[in-house]
Design a protein around this motif. Structure first.
Motif, PDB file in Angstrom:
ATOM      1  N   HIS A 278      -5.727  -2.561   5.593  1.00 38.32           N
ATOM      2  CA  HIS A 278      -4.681  -2.058   6.445  1.00 38.32           C
ATOM      3  C   HIS A 278      -5.205  -0.636   6.758  1.00 38.32           C
ATOM      4  CE1 HIS A 278      -2.851  -5.581   6.352  1.00 38.32           C
ATOM      5  NE2 HIS A 278      -2.176  -5.832   5.275  1.00 38.32           N
ATOM      6  N   CYS A 279      -5.481   0.846   5.981  1.00 34.73           N
ATOM      7  CA  CYS A 279      -5.928   1.592   6.724  1.00 34.73           C
ATOM      8  C   CYS A 279      -6.944   2.837   5.667  1.00 34.73           C
ATOM      9  CB  CYS A 279      -4.013   2.833   5.932  1.00 34.73           C
ATOM     10  SG  CYS A 279      -4.410   2.882   4.335  1.00 34.73           S
TER      11      CYS A 279
ATOM     12  N   CYS B 232      -7.002  -0.535   0.633  1.00 33.96           N
ATOM     13  CA  CYS B 232      -6.512  -1.356   1.401  1.00 33.96           C
ATOM     14  C   CYS B 232      -7.028  -2.034   2.825  1.00 33.96           C
ATOM     15  CB  CYS B 232      -5.041  -0.088   2.442  1.00 33.96           C
ATOM     16  SG  CYS B 232      -3.811  -0.873   2.969  1.00 33.96           S
TER      17      CYS B 232
ATOM     18  N   CYS C  37      -0.269   3.602   3.584  1.00 33.83           N
ATOM     19  CA  CYS C  37       0.199   2.999   4.757  1.00 33.83           C
ATOM     20  C   CYS C  37       1.389   2.464   4.643  1.00 33.83           C
ATOM     21  CB  CYS C  37      -0.428   2.163   5.789  1.00 33.83           C
ATOM     22  SG  CYS C  37      -0.879   0.288   4.591  1.00 33.83           S
TER      23      CYS C  37
ATOM     24  N   CYS D 208       1.031  -1.072   0.222  1.00 30.17           N
ATOM     25  CA  CYS D 208       0.017  -0.379   0.061  1.00 30.17           C
ATOM     26  C   CYS D 208       1.132   1.058   0.079  1.00 30.17           C
ATOM     27  CB  CYS D 208      -0.457  -0.169   1.456  1.00 30.17           C
ATOM     28  SG  CYS D 208      -2.121   1.343   1.332  1.00 30.17           S
TER      29      CYS D 208
HETATM   30 ZN   LIG Z   1      -3.089   0.949   3.299  1.00 33.00          ZN
END
Ligand SMILES: [Zn+2]
Length: 61
Positions: free
Chosen positions: A35-36, A33, A13, A10
């Protein structure tokens, strides 16, 4: 049939992970994403040209 997993990263992040092209959209489509929650074009998540090529070949684009 070869199962080629690709490396994703990504840009927002900087988290990296592996994914199966079957679980990913086409390179021009948007992807969020996990994750973020940043949303970008799928192609921006592929780490290398090889990963992008595998993704393109999978979708036939
Ligand atoms: Zn991310």
């Amino acid at each position: 049939m070869q199962q080629a997993w690709i490396q994703l990263r990504c840009p927002a992040c900087e988290e990296g992970w592996e994914a199966n092209p079957a679980d990913l959209p086409e390179p021009k489509q948007e992807y969020t994403c996990k994750h973020c929650d940043d949303t970008r074009k799928m192609a921006e998540f592929t780490q290398t040209q090889t990963d992008l090529r595998i993704l393109k070949e999978f979708h036939g684009v």
